[in-house]
Scaffold this active site. Structure first.
Site, PDB file in Angstrom:
ATOM      1  N   ASP A   1       0.835  -1.208   0.000  1.00  0.00           N
ATOM      2  CA  ASP A   1       0.000   0.000   0.000  1.00  0.00           C
ATOM      3  C   ASP A   1       0.868   1.256   0.000  1.00  0.00           C
ATOM      4  O   ASP A   1       2.020   1.247   0.418  1.00  0.00           O
ATOM      5  CB  ASP A   1      -0.935   0.015   1.219  1.00  0.00           C
ATOM      6  CG  ASP A   1      -0.171   0.004   2.531  1.00  0.00           C
ATOM      7  OD1 ASP A   1       0.892  -0.641   2.585  1.00  0.00           O
ATOM      8  OD2 ASP A   1      -0.615   0.647   3.491  1.00  0.00           O
ATOM      9  N   GLU A   2       0.262   2.326  -0.483  1.00  0.00           N
ATOM     10  CA  GLU A   2       0.779   3.687  -0.306  1.00  0.00           C
ATOM     11  C   GLU A   2       2.241   3.864  -0.720  1.00  0.00           C
ATOM     12  O   GLU A   2       3.026   4.485  -0.007  1.00  0.00           O
ATOM     13  CB  GLU A   2       0.572   4.134   1.149  1.00  0.00           C
ATOM     14  CG  GLU A   2      -0.901   4.135   1.536  1.00  0.00           C
ATOM     15  CD  GLU A   2      -1.178   4.705   2.923  1.00  0.00           C
ATOM     16  OE1 GLU A   2      -2.154   5.438   3.048  1.00  0.00           O
ATOM     17  OE2 GLU A   2      -0.438   4.399   3.879  1.00  0.00           O
ATOM     18  N   VAL A   3       2.588   3.321  -1.872  1.00  0.00           N
ATOM     19  CA  VAL A   3       3.929   3.587  -2.403  1.00  0.00           C
ATOM     20  C   VAL A   3       3.911   4.993  -3.007  1.00  0.00           C
ATOM     21  O   VAL A   3       2.989   5.345  -3.738  1.00  0.00           O
ATOM     22  CB  VAL A   3       4.302   2.540  -3.477  1.00  0.00           C
ATOM     23  CG1 VAL A   3       5.608   2.917  -4.166  1.00  0.00           C
ATOM     24  CG2 VAL A   3       4.411   1.159  -2.843  1.00  0.00           C
TER      25      VAL A   3
END
Ligand SMILES: *[C@@H]1O[C@H](CO)[C@@H](O)[C@H](O)[C@H]1NC(C)=O
Ligand SMILES: *[C@@H]1O[C@H](CO)[C@@H](O)[C@H](O)[C@H]1NC(C)=O
Ligand SMILES: *[C@@H]1O[C@H](CO)[C@@H](O)[C@H](O)[C@H]1NC(C)=O
Ligand SMILES: *[C@@H]1O[C@H](CO)[C@@H](O)[C@H](O)[C@H]1NC(C)=O
Ligand SMILES: *[C@@H]1O[C@H](CO)[C@@H](O)[C@H](O)[C@H]1NC(C)=O
Length: 562
Positions: free
Chosen positions: A340-342
């Site tokens: 997630d959330e790269v």
């Protein structure tokens, strides 16, 4: 048979409507018929399971453990409900024994989609020969037996006079099975640490609620509490306390075994490549944009910033050593690899990554992400496991992942359709409904008038109104394997997490076990659920759980009045 069931449901409905009589059970069984007799039950109740062969040692042990827990409830619980009332005639019959039969594979392993159904029959009359009253619990697997036993304990009440233990509304005929095979609870043990005993206690409460997956979000940017034996420096430098705030291999074994004995799979999550700042305490060389201040939000969704560098040989050496170790500590067939959330800004401001792209003009930041995820997932597969990923890898980055990868949707419910349309199996439980952490203000502490990012607080009724297969076609709905209630620990720790979890997670548990619709196809309502959930909350409190109240006690005692 359908008509008979319908009839019973109808009677149950009328009974509740006209007697304002509360019948409690959580999660509610798929099919349940009742009577009006009250039985007596004594702690000496004989609980036996005749047909486990001695060769099934593990099954035998799981059964013995479960039986002992039921015995403890019989001895210690003496729960008096604030809203379930029943007669206790002098001549009540006594339930003599509970006889259990495993009808399927007695050595079946806990896994996604195993048979968890059970049938529980509690009679109320002696037959002609005046034999003792015997209740019967039948299940295909030992894990169905565990659910049946948990249901059984919820049928037991003491009364105001505390003159014993009773089983009201007999005869009972319960036939039950789960709506979804993946019924999970996520707890984040990195933002704040939880001692092993707190996790064990949580597993007990989970099993009472018929959850069957503990999604253990074990590490994150803030801390790395897992004491790896290959890389001990990860926790020596990255745990909040390298002695007391860690999980050793032994701790993990304890947790996994405890969970297994309660029908719960433990799926660990080692989130990568984002959310990995804590690795930089011991291996700064493989972490890009570490702890950028004060503009962290240009580089990460949440501080402290830091991502694993996708172009260094040292990164892949690290993965090659760490992943086999971690997968070997968790026997489940699934492994959550994060994703997630790269934030590309973290990589495109890092010299080594920029230089790599100069030398490899056909690559892009996105293709580097693909390269990293491919390597990570192939290591997971080499350990014999299937990866689970957060939604972004598919929805945002369009990585061509094989269709056996399970995608966990976390932002909004609408995304579920997006992912199932692409043919992936989905775990639901998005932030707009099932995040248990929302509504406590921003945790960075710079905004007195501000909200948490996922405001408002998700109360039990909103959680109950979540339909994991909303708007999906039949084919798409088949890809939804279940869901998870999620507690991220920015503002939770051992002092308050029980109240944050319970009974709100119970609300999700009923949606996952019983489903949004009853057996006649009617939508389950919060109005019907409230008195049952009140009773369940008070029973959990009686079992020593700090489950928060839903109403003033007056309302609990006067169901249906305002
Ligand atoms: C119990 O319920 C099941 C399923 O609804 C039904 O098939 C069975 O006949 C019932 N048994 C009794 C004794 O009522
Ligand atoms: C890095 O990527 C972001 C988008 O994620 C972009 O806004 C920014 O301009 C890029 N910076 C450089 C130096 O390429
Ligand atoms: C990059 O792509 C071009 C065009 O597809 C191809 O001719 C070239 O061989 C590729 N270069 C490398 C280093 O793979
Ligand atoms: C379901 O469909 C309605 C009508 O198209 C839409 O407004 C809603 O956002 C959809 N909900 C989900 C969860 O897909
Ligand atoms: C899925 O989401 C992506 C990104 O938001 C969007 O580009 C795409 O059109 C969506 N696909 C579907 C089928 O909704």
């Amino acid at each position: 048979m359908g008509a008979v069931r319908l009839y019973f449901t109808y009677i149950l409905f009328l009974y509740i409507l006209f007697n304002s009589q509360v019948l409690a059970m959580w999660p509610i069984p798929q099919s349940w018929s009742i009577g009006s007799e009250t039985l007596k039950v004594f702690p000496s109740l004989d609980i036996n399971c005749a047909n486990i062969e001695t060769s099934e040692e593990l099954t035998q042990q799981i059964f013995e453990g479960a039986k002992n827990r039921v015995k403890e409830f019989l001895t210690d619980e003496n729960y008096v409900s604030p809203n379930v009332h029943f007669e206790t005639p002098e001549n009540s019959l006594t339930l003599h024994s509970l006889t259990i039969e495993i009808t399927g594979d007695k050595s079946s392993k806990l896994d996604l989609g195993i048979d968890e159904s059970y049938e529980l029959m509690i009679p109320c009359t002696n037959d002609k020969n005046d034999k003792p009253l015997i209740a019967h619990l039948k299940a295909a697997t030992i894990f169905g037996v565990l659910h049946g036993l948990n249901t059984f304990t919820q049928l037991l009440y003491s009364n105001e006079e505390k003159n014993g233990l009773f089983l009201p509304f007999a005869p009972h005929n319960i036939s039950d099975y789960p709506r979804f095979p993946h019924r999970g609870l996520l707890l984040d043990t990195a933002r704040n640490y939880y001692p092993v005993n707190d996790l064990l206690k949580m597993l007990d409460v989970m099993s009472w609620n018929k959850f069957n997956v503990f999604h253990w979000h074990v590490v994150d940017a803030q801390s790395w509490p897992v004491k790896s034996e290959v890389y001990p420096e990860l926790s020596e430098k990255g745990a909040y306390d390298p002695e007391t705030m860690i999980y050793t291999k032994q701790d993990i074994e304890t947790i996994v075994e405890y969970a297994h004995h309660r029908g719960i799979r433990v799926i660990p999550e080692f989130d990568m490549p984002g959310h990995t700042f804590a690795i930089s305490y011991s291996m700064p060389e493989i972490i890009t944009c570490p702890d950028v201040q004060p503009n962290w939000n240009d580089f990460a969704a949440a501080p402290p910033s830091g991502q694993i560098n996708p172009v260094l040989p040292a990164t892949y050496e690290f993965l090659n050593n760490l992943i086999p170790e971690m997968t070997s500590w968790f026997p489940d067939k699934f492994y959550h690899a994060g994703g997630d959330e790269v934030v590309m800004n973290c990589w495109n401001t890092t010299d080594s990554v920029i230089d790599y792209l100069k030398e490899h003009p056909n690559d892009t930041y996105e293709s580097l992400l693909g390269m990293f995820i491919n390597e990570l997932h192939s290591l997971v597969r080499k350990s014999g496991k299937t990866p689970i990923t957060w939604q972004e890898m598919v929805v945002e980055h369009n990585l061509p992942l094989p269709k056996d990868v399970i995608v966990q949707v976390w932002t909004t419910q609408e995304i579920i359709k997006n992912v199932t349309e692409r043919g992936y199996k989905v775990i639901t439980g998005s932030a707009d409904f099932w995040y248990l952490d929302c509504g406590h203000g921003g945790w960075v502490g710079d905004n007195p008038n501000g909200n948490s990012w996922c405001d408002p607080f998700k109360h039990w009724q909103r959680i109950y109104s979540y339909n994991p297969t909303k708007n999906l076609t039949k084919e798409e709905a088949k890809l939804v394997i279940g869901g998870e209630a999620l507690l991220w620990s920015e503002q939770a720790d051992p002092t308050n997490f029980e109240s944050k979890l319970w009974p709100r997670a119970s609300s999700a548990a009923e949606i996952l076990w019983s489903g949004n619709y009853d057996e006649s196809g009617n939508l389950r309502t919060t109005k019907e659920a409230l008195p049952r959930l009140n009773d369940w909350r008070f029973r959990m409190v009686a079992r020593g759980i700090k489950a928060e109240p839903l109403q003033p006690l007056w309302c609990v005692k006067n169901p249906g009045r305002y």
